[in-house]
Design a protein around this motif. Sequence first.
Motif, PDB file in Angstrom:
ATOM      1  N   ASP A  38       0.813  -1.220   0.000  1.00 31.20           N
ATOM      2  CA  ASP A  38       0.000   0.000   0.000  1.00 31.20           C
ATOM      3  C   ASP A  38       0.848   1.272   0.000  1.00 31.20           C
ATOM      4  OD1 ASP A  38       0.966   0.205   2.578  1.00 31.20           O
ATOM      5  OD2 ASP A  38      -0.998   0.070   3.553  1.00 31.20           O
ATOM      6  N   GLY A  39       2.176   1.113  -0.048  1.00 25.24           N
ATOM      7  CA  GLY A  39       3.069   2.261  -0.088  1.00 25.24           C
ATOM      8  C   GLY A  39       3.580   2.723   1.259  1.00 25.24           C
ATOM      9  N   THR A  40       3.072   2.157   2.330  1.00 17.25           N
ATOM     10  CA  THR A  40       3.534   2.511   3.674  1.00 17.25           C
ATOM     11  C   THR A  40       5.015   2.160   3.829  1.00 17.25           C
ATOM     12  OG1 THR A  40       1.343   2.005   4.555  1.00 17.25           O
ATOM     13  CG2 THR A  40       3.144   2.156   6.150  1.00 17.25           C
ATOM     14  N   VAL A  41       5.773   3.079   4.390  1.00 21.58           N
ATOM     15  CA  VAL A  41       7.196   2.826   4.616  1.00 21.58           C
ATOM     16  C   VAL A  41       7.344   1.911   5.832  1.00 21.58           C
ATOM     17  CG1 VAL A  41       9.444   3.843   5.147  1.00 21.58           C
ATOM     18  CG2 VAL A  41       7.854   5.047   3.621  1.00 21.58           C
ATOM     19  N   ILE A  42       7.947   0.745   5.607  1.00 21.70           N
ATOM     20  CA  ILE A  42       8.175  -0.242   6.668  1.00 21.70           C
ATOM     21  C   ILE A  42       9.511   0.035   7.365  1.00 21.70           C
ATOM     22  CG2 ILE A  42       8.554  -2.692   7.155  1.00 21.70           C
ATOM     23  CD1 ILE A  42       6.875  -3.280   4.626  1.00 21.70           C
ATOM     24  N   ALA A  43      10.506   0.365   6.573  1.00 24.44           N
ATOM     25  CA  ALA A  43      11.848   0.618   7.106  1.00 24.44           C
ATOM     26  C   ALA A  43      12.583   1.541   6.149  1.00 24.44           C
ATOM     27  CB  ALA A  43      12.615  -0.698   7.270  1.00 24.44           C
ATOM     28  N   GLU A  44      13.573   2.213   6.671  1.00 22.36           N
ATOM     29  CA  GLU A  44      14.437   3.046   5.826  1.00 22.36           C
ATOM     30  C   GLU A  44      15.831   3.081   6.417  1.00 22.36           C
ATOM     31  OE1 GLU A  44      12.838   7.025   5.527  1.00 22.36           O
ATOM     32  OE2 GLU A  44      11.937   6.841   7.483  1.00 22.36           O
ATOM     33  N   ARG A  45      16.776   3.246   5.528  1.00 16.50           N
ATOM     34  CA  ARG A  45      18.177   3.229   5.940  1.00 16.50           C
ATOM     35  C   ARG A  45      18.980   4.020   4.920  1.00 16.50           C
ATOM     36  NH1 ARG A  45      21.215  -2.287   7.734  1.00 16.50           N
ATOM     37  NH2 ARG A  45      23.112  -1.299   8.481  1.00 16.50           N
ATOM     38  N   THR A  46      19.969   4.763   5.388  1.00 18.31           N
ATOM     39  CA  THR A  46      20.870   5.502   4.514  1.00 18.31           C
ATOM     40  C   THR A  46      22.281   4.978   4.743  1.00 18.31           C
ATOM     41  OG1 THR A  46      19.447   7.459   4.593  1.00 18.31           O
ATOM     42  CG2 THR A  46      21.722   7.791   3.884  1.00 18.31           C
ATOM     43  N   LEU A  47      22.941   4.610   3.644  1.00 13.52           N
ATOM     44  CA  LEU A  47      24.296   4.062   3.719  1.00 13.52           C
ATOM     45  C   LEU A  47      25.274   5.010   3.043  1.00 13.52           C
ATOM     46  CD1 LEU A  47      23.598   0.366   2.628  1.00 13.52           C
ATOM     47  CD2 LEU A  47      23.616   1.295   4.947  1.00 13.52           C
ATOM     48  N   GLY A 152      18.084  -1.903 -19.885  1.00 16.65           N
ATOM     49  CA  GLY A 152      17.264  -0.847 -19.293  1.00 16.65           C
ATOM     50  C   GLY A 152      17.234  -0.886 -17.777  1.00 16.65           C
ATOM     51  N   ARG A 153      17.499  -2.043 -17.210  1.00 15.70           N
ATOM     52  CA  ARG A 153      17.517  -2.200 -15.752  1.00 15.70           C
ATOM     53  C   ARG A 153      18.875  -1.858 -15.148  1.00 15.70           C
ATOM     54  NH1 ARG A 153      14.287  -7.983 -15.253  1.00 15.70           N
ATOM     55  NH2 ARG A 153      12.304  -7.210 -16.051  1.00 15.70           N
ATOM     56  N   MET A 154      19.879  -1.654 -15.980  1.00 16.62           N
ATOM     57  CA  MET A 154      21.237  -1.378 -15.501  1.00 16.62           C
ATOM     58  C   MET A 154      21.379   0.119 -15.227  1.00 16.62           C
ATOM     59  SD  MET A 154      23.163  -4.047 -18.042  1.00 16.62           S
ATOM     60  CE  MET A 154      24.793  -3.887 -17.339  1.00 16.62           C
ATOM     61  N   VAL A 155      20.672   0.571 -14.207  1.00  9.97           N
ATOM     62  CA  VAL A 155      20.640   1.987 -13.840  1.00  9.97           C
ATOM     63  C   VAL A 155      22.000   2.397 -13.291  1.00  9.97           C
ATOM     64  CG1 VAL A 155      19.492   3.718 -12.394  1.00  9.97           C
ATOM     65  CG2 VAL A 155      18.189   1.758 -13.274  1.00  9.97           C
ATOM     66  N   TRP A 156      22.507   3.531 -13.764  1.00  9.17           N
ATOM     67  CA  TRP A 156      23.751   4.061 -13.217  1.00  9.17           C
ATOM     68  C   TRP A 156      23.466   5.344 -12.467  1.00  9.17           C
ATOM     69  CZ3 TRP A 156      24.055   3.322 -18.778  1.00  9.17           C
ATOM     70  CH2 TRP A 156      23.769   4.458 -19.534  1.00  9.17           C
ATOM     71  N   GLN A 157      24.447   5.852 -11.760  1.00 11.94           N
ATOM     72  CA  GLN A 157      24.312   7.016 -10.890  1.00 11.94           C
ATOM     73  C   GLN A 157      23.162   6.828  -9.893  1.00 11.94           C
ATOM     74  OE1 GLN A 157      23.938  10.225 -13.752  1.00 11.94           O
ATOM     75  NE2 GLN A 157      26.141  10.504 -13.830  1.00 11.94           N
ATOM     76  N   VAL A 158      23.099   5.638  -9.312  1.00 17.00           N
ATOM     77  CA  VAL A 158      22.013   5.288  -8.389  1.00 17.00           C
ATOM     78  C   VAL A 158      22.125   6.106  -7.108  1.00 17.00           C
ATOM     79  CG1 VAL A 158      21.003   3.427  -6.991  1.00 17.00           C
ATOM     80  CG2 VAL A 158      21.796   2.958  -9.333  1.00 17.00           C
ATOM     81  N   LYS A 159      20.976   6.670  -6.695  1.00 23.03           N
ATOM     82  CA  LYS A 159      20.917   7.410  -5.440  1.00 23.03           C
ATOM     83  C   LYS A 159      19.970   6.768  -4.425  1.00 23.03           C
ATOM     84  CE  LYS A 159      17.226  10.643  -6.731  1.00 23.03           C
ATOM     85  NZ  LYS A 159      16.828  12.049  -6.830  1.00 23.03           N
ATOM     86  N   ALA A 160      19.006   5.972  -4.906  1.00 18.94           N
ATOM     87  CA  ALA A 160      18.013   5.404  -3.994  1.00 18.94           C
ATOM     88  C   ALA A 160      17.449   4.106  -4.539  1.00 18.94           C
ATOM     89  CB  ALA A 160      16.886   6.394  -3.774  1.00 18.94           C
ATOM     90  N   ILE A 161      17.045   3.233  -3.613  1.00 22.55           N
ATOM     91  CA  ILE A 161      16.361   1.986  -3.981  1.00 22.55           C
ATOM     92  C   ILE A 161      15.194   1.812  -3.012  1.00 22.55           C
ATOM     93  CG2 ILE A 161      16.535  -0.510  -4.275  1.00 22.55           C
ATOM     94  CD1 ILE A 161      19.572  -0.158  -4.624  1.00 22.55           C
ATOM     95  N   VAL A 162      14.008   1.594  -3.577  1.00 22.57           N
ATOM     96  CA  VAL A 162      12.829   1.295  -2.774  1.00 22.57           C
ATOM     97  C   VAL A 162      12.467  -0.158  -3.042  1.00 22.57           C
ATOM     98  CG1 VAL A 162      10.401   1.796  -2.379  1.00 22.57           C
ATOM     99  CG2 VAL A 162      11.994   3.672  -2.823  1.00 22.57           C
ATOM    100  N   PHE A 163      12.508  -0.966  -1.994  1.00 19.99           N
ATOM    101  CA  PHE A 163      12.156  -2.374  -2.096  1.00 19.99           C
ATOM    102  C   PHE A 163      10.678  -2.546  -1.752  1.00 19.99           C
ATOM    103  CE2 PHE A 163      16.693  -2.397  -1.114  1.00 19.99           C
ATOM    104  CZ  PHE A 163      17.185  -3.210  -2.118  1.00 19.99           C
ATOM    105  N   GLU A 164       9.953  -3.321  -2.576  1.00 18.71           N
ATOM    106  CA  GLU A 164       8.553  -3.597  -2.294  1.00 18.71           C
ATOM    107  C   GLU A 164       8.453  -4.918  -1.561  1.00 18.71           C
ATOM    108  OE1 GLU A 164       4.436  -4.644  -4.529  1.00 18.71           O
ATOM    109  OE2 GLU A 164       5.575  -2.946  -5.337  1.00 18.71           O
ATOM    110  N   ALA A 165       7.860  -4.864  -0.375  1.00 24.85           N
ATOM    111  CA  ALA A 165       7.685  -6.081   0.427  1.00 24.85           C
ATOM    112  C   ALA A 165       6.653  -6.979  -0.212  1.00 24.85           C
ATOM    113  CB  ALA A 165       7.271  -5.715   1.849  1.00 24.85           C
TER     114      ALA A 165
END
Length: 166
Positions: A38-47, A152-165
């Motif tokens: 539903d889009g609710t943020v379950i967890a977040e982390r910055t590395l 097309g999936r080989m994204v470069w200059q990645v800044k963020a990743i959102v994982f869907e549970a």
Amino acid sequence: MLKVASALVLGWIISASLFATAALAADIDLVLEWHAKDGTVIAERTLDAAAVDALPQVEFTTETPWTSGDQRFSGPSLGTLAALGGVPVSSARVTALNDYEMDVPAEDWEESGAILASRRNGETMPVVDKGPYWVMYPISSDPKLNSQFYHGRMVWQVKAIVFEAE
């Protein structure tokens, strides 16, 4: 004499800007989030770069459409990053610095070995050369991966990743 001085100044400016750009690559944090369906943020982390480098690393050599000859890429598996959220995931939405986004299904890291490369040929990647992070597949080892579908999936200059549970 003026041309020589101008060329020296221009060379110094270019060198300084390349050095500054390379240094900035290490200053770009990787933002990770895990969302419920539903889009609710379950967890977040910055590395930061050191935290990414501290994760278990995968390394392989492959050719790409954007580089010349074999290149050695290393970085954590997308599965290793996904596991940091503590929940099973079905996909990852990868976002680049220019806000280009692409969905990468879990099968790509579970079956095809997709990683988030932080190094190419042992060196960190500056932003001007597809860094600091680049989703990479071992495309030389599996002909099906060497297609526009996977490119097309080989994204470069990645800044963020959102994982869907799941």
